[in-house]
Design a protein around this motif. Structure first.
Motif, mmCIF file in Angstrom:
data_model
loop_
_atom_site.group_PDB
_atom_site.id
_atom_site.type_symbol
_atom_site.label_atom_id
_atom_site.label_comp_id
_atom_site.label_asym_id
_atom_site.label_seq_id
_atom_site.Cartn_x
_atom_site.Cartn_y
_atom_site.Cartn_z
ATOM 1 N N SER A 55 0.814 -1.214 0.000
ATOM 2 C CA SER A 55 0.000 0.000 0.000
ATOM 3 C C SER A 55 0.847 1.265 0.000
ATOM 4 C CB SER A 55 -0.935 0.003 1.215
ATOM 5 O OG SER A 55 -0.206 0.017 2.420
ATOM 6 N N PHE A 56 2.067 1.199 0.543
ATOM 7 C CA PHE A 56 2.929 2.371 0.547
ATOM 8 C C PHE A 56 3.317 2.763 -0.878
ATOM 9 C CE2 PHE A 56 3.786 0.315 4.707
ATOM 10 C CZ PHE A 56 3.256 1.317 5.517
ATOM 11 N N SER A 57 3.600 1.765 -1.707
ATOM 12 C CA SER A 57 3.934 2.052 -3.107
ATOM 13 C C SER A 57 2.752 2.643 -3.851
ATOM 14 C CB SER A 57 4.404 0.767 -3.801
ATOM 15 O OG SER A 57 5.608 0.298 -3.243
ATOM 16 N N LEU A 58 1.558 2.130 -3.556
ATOM 17 C CA LEU A 58 0.364 2.649 -4.223
ATOM 18 C C LEU A 58 0.085 4.091 -3.784
ATOM 19 C CD1 LEU A 58 -1.989 2.370 -6.092
ATOM 20 C CD2 LEU A 58 -3.211 1.072 -4.329
ATOM 21 N N LYS A 59 0.252 4.369 -2.497
ATOM 22 C CA LYS A 59 0.061 5.754 -2.037
ATOM 23 C C LYS A 59 1.061 6.687 -2.693
ATOM 24 C CE LYS A 59 -2.401 5.924 2.324
ATOM 25 N NZ LYS A 59 -2.417 6.499 3.694
ATOM 26 N N SER A 60 2.280 6.215 -2.877
ATOM 27 C CA SER A 60 3.301 7.020 -3.529
ATOM 28 C C SER A 60 2.882 7.368 -4.956
ATOM 29 C CB SER A 60 4.640 6.276 -3.539
ATOM 30 O OG SER A 60 5.630 7.000 -4.214
ATOM 31 N N ILE A 95 9.257 -6.537 -1.489
ATOM 32 C CA ILE A 95 7.895 -6.156 -1.113
ATOM 33 C C ILE A 95 7.827 -5.787 0.363
ATOM 34 C CG2 ILE A 95 5.501 -6.957 -0.972
ATOM 35 C CD1 ILE A 95 6.194 -8.892 -3.293
ATOM 36 N N ILE A 96 8.527 -6.544 1.200
ATOM 37 C CA ILE A 96 8.573 -6.274 2.639
ATOM 38 C C ILE A 96 9.725 -5.321 2.906
ATOM 39 C CG2 ILE A 96 8.968 -7.304 4.917
ATOM 40 C CD1 ILE A 96 7.617 -9.839 3.869
ATOM 41 N N THR A 97 9.393 -4.109 3.299
ATOM 42 C CA THR A 97 10.412 -3.068 3.443
ATOM 43 C C THR A 97 10.817 -2.827 4.897
ATOM 44 O OG1 THR A 97 8.687 -1.361 3.503
ATOM 45 C CG2 THR A 97 9.634 -1.916 1.352
ATOM 46 N N ASN A 124 1.914 -7.798 7.889
ATOM 47 C CA ASN A 124 1.095 -7.206 6.826
ATOM 48 C C ASN A 124 0.746 -5.755 7.127
ATOM 49 O OD1 ASN A 124 0.839 -9.228 4.844
ATOM 50 N ND2 ASN A 124 -0.719 -10.307 6.023
ATOM 51 N N ILE A 125 0.367 -5.459 8.366
ATOM 52 C CA ILE A 125 0.046 -4.075 8.732
ATOM 53 C C ILE A 125 1.277 -3.201 8.559
ATOM 54 C CG2 ILE A 125 -0.565 -2.547 10.643
ATOM 55 C CD1 ILE A 125 -2.309 -4.813 11.748
ATOM 56 N N MET A 126 2.415 -3.687 9.046
ATOM 57 C CA MET A 126 3.654 -2.919 9.043
ATOM 58 C C MET A 126 4.116 -2.599 7.625
ATOM 59 S SD MET A 126 7.100 -3.942 11.148
ATOM 60 C CE MET A 126 7.300 -5.504 10.261
ATOM 61 N N ASN A 127 3.841 -3.497 6.682
ATOM 62 C CA ASN A 127 4.350 -3.345 5.320
ATOM 63 C C ASN A 127 3.277 -3.030 4.285
ATOM 64 O OD1 ASN A 127 7.412 -4.175 5.285
ATOM 65 N ND2 ASN A 127 6.412 -5.562 6.719
ATOM 66 N N GLY A 128 2.026 -2.896 4.731
ATOM 67 C CA GLY A 128 0.971 -2.595 3.773
ATOM 68 C C GLY A 128 0.759 -3.699 2.771
ATOM 69 N N THR A 129 0.827 -4.952 3.235
ATOM 70 C CA THR A 129 0.699 -6.117 2.358
ATOM 71 C C THR A 129 -0.490 -6.978 2.784
ATOM 72 O OG1 THR A 129 2.344 -7.239 3.763
ATOM 73 C CG2 THR A 129 3.138 -6.202 1.749
ATOM 74 N N LYS A 130 -0.720 -8.072 2.056
ATOM 75 C CA LYS A 130 -1.813 -8.996 2.392
ATOM 76 C C LYS A 130 -1.352 -10.431 2.104
ATOM 77 C CE LYS A 130 -6.055 -9.664 3.842
ATOM 78 N NZ LYS A 130 -7.244 -9.342 3.009
ATOM 79 N N GLY A 183 11.623 -15.927 -3.005
ATOM 80 C CA GLY A 183 12.591 -15.293 -2.134
ATOM 81 C C GLY A 183 12.403 -15.619 -0.663
ATOM 82 N N LYS A 184 13.266 -15.030 0.121
ATOM 83 C CA LYS A 184 13.292 -15.249 1.564
ATOM 84 C C LYS A 184 13.708 -13.953 2.238
ATOM 85 C CE LYS A 184 15.892 -17.749 5.142
ATOM 86 N NZ LYS A 184 16.944 -18.755 5.415
ATOM 87 N N ILE A 185 13.250 -13.745 3.457
ATOM 88 C CA ILE A 185 13.633 -12.547 4.211
ATOM 89 C C ILE A 185 13.579 -12.856 5.698
ATOM 90 C CG2 ILE A 185 11.293 -11.588 4.315
ATOM 91 C CD1 ILE A 185 12.544 -8.825 3.986
ATOM 92 N N ASP A 186 14.473 -12.236 6.445
ATOM 93 C CA ASP A 186 14.488 -12.382 7.902
ATOM 94 C C ASP A 186 13.943 -11.120 8.542
ATOM 95 O OD1 ASP A 186 15.644 -14.943 7.890
ATOM 96 O OD2 ASP A 186 17.661 -14.093 7.696
#
Length: 387
Positions: A45-50, A103-105, A131-137, A166-169
């Protein structure tokens, strides 16, 4: 957030509702026409708001919800009055990347007891916070969630049969206020007029009442707070007057709130500032009760429904609750956004029961928390649903 509730309403400032409504309808039409059918973005959602801001759109009053699969999103704009029109528009999303590391920033999530159920880490709550923190679903169908039980670090791995890779910690480490409170413009905040006129800045209790009212809006605008409610509330109530400043000159002039403190293992010492427009309350939101009658303080309202409800059709439950209490006309008006206007305290499919409340800060429904009801003069109440 239990501390947080808004008393939302509106003032016409000498303009008739009809005229103001027509102006706003025109503005909404312009906003609707400005929103494209499809956006090519990193799916959050952050990218979309941008992208919306690039089109010279003010996004302070726009909420974005990513839909399942993140190939679509809901953009909604709603003025702070139930008498005026609002906008809900679904848009398509084309992805610039499906790599979850792009995607997760935000890659730090301090651990809280709020992530546990019955003493056990709940992966669904962890994923909800991410999801809340990153604006994802993201869903459990998209990611494997691995939690190190010793240090509470989290590894997210895209499932091979998902649309992601991918993978992320995600590290369990303290964050800054800006990582949790990312909305700084709180908009219009409505204070109970009698409470305002009787209080003075010299009386700590009165000052804290105003502070609690502002915090209600802050919590509504920054949804990640709910996972750190106990820690933040404890810090604020233990030494609140030492760690916050509230600038509230008078109604219709910009107010500001600022606070600075640290919470061990949760928050590095940091500061947060937000602005708002203080206005006297002229409440026109709906109480969720039969014929909209104002509930008593701490009242539990029993509502018997005829449908069948599961974890996957809660919006139908919300819709039926509004039909039962306020009528089909109101339910139909808001049916597309009811998913964002209620909180579920408990849901038992086997017993066919649920406990819900309106969402703190709802622009549609009037509701107060136990902490703030004495300041807002709006009662706290629960809805006991059975079917």
């Amino acid at each position: 957030m239990k501390l947080l509730l808004a008393t939302l309403s509106f003032l016409t400032f000498g303009t008739t509702v009809g005229t103001f409504g027509n102006v706003l309808s025109t503005n909404l039409s312009k906003i609707n026409n400005s929103i494209k059918e499809t956006y090519t973005i990193i799916p959050n959602s952050f990218s979309l708001k941008s992208e919306l801001r690039k089109e010279k759109m003010n996004t302070d009053n726009i909420d974005i919800d990513m839909l399942d699969g993140m190939t679509k999103a809901i953009i909604r704009y709603m003025p702070d009055t139930t008498d005026l029109p609002f906008l809900v528009k679904e848009v398509n999303l084309l992805w610039l990347s499906n790599d979850i590391s792009q995607i997760i920033t935000k890659k730090a999530l301090p651990y809280s007891k709020s992530f546990e159920k019955n003493g056990i880490v709940d992966k669904d709550l962890i994923l909800e916070a991410i999801n809340i923190m990153n604006g994802t679903k993201f869903s459990n169908n998209d990611l494997d969630i691995l939690i190190n039980q010793d240090n509470k670090n989290i590894s997210l791995i895209a499932k091979s049969n998902s649309h992601f890779q991918g993978k992320i910690d995600i590290l369990n480490k303290p964050v800054e206020f800006s990582d949790i409170f990312y909305e700084q413009n709180l908009g219009k905040i409505y204070f109970n007029t009698d409470m305002y006129e009787k209080s003075t800045f010299l009386h700590p209790t009165s000052q804290f009442g105003r502070f609690a009212t502002v915090m209600e809006y802050l919590g509504n605008r920054n949804k990640l707070i709910k996972f750190y409610e106990n820690e933040i509330t404890s810090a604020l109530t233990s030494s609140a007057l030492k760690i916050y400043e509230l600038s509230f000159p008078n109604f219709n002039n910009e107010g500001k709130i600022e606070f600075s403190f640290a919470i061990e293992n949760i928050m590095n010492y940091s500061s947060f500032k937000a602005n708002f427009l203080p206005l006297p309350t002229e409440n026109n939101r709906f109480f969720i009760n039969y014929q909209g009658k104002q509930p008593k303080n701490d009242e539990e309202i029993d509502i018997k429904l005829e449908g069948l409800y599961t974890e996957n059709n809660k919006n139908k439950l919300f819709y039926d609750v509004v039909v039962k209490t306020l009528g089909k006309k109101i339910a139909d008006k808001y049916k597309d956004i009811l998913y964002n206007e209620f909180l579920i305290e408990s849901f038992n499919k086997k017993l066919k029961t649920a406990k819900i409340t309106p969402k703190p800060g709802s622009k549609i429904f009037a509701f107060s928390t136990k902490v703030s009801e004495s300041y807002t003069e709006i009662p706290y109440y629960k809805l006991n649903i059975s079917w």
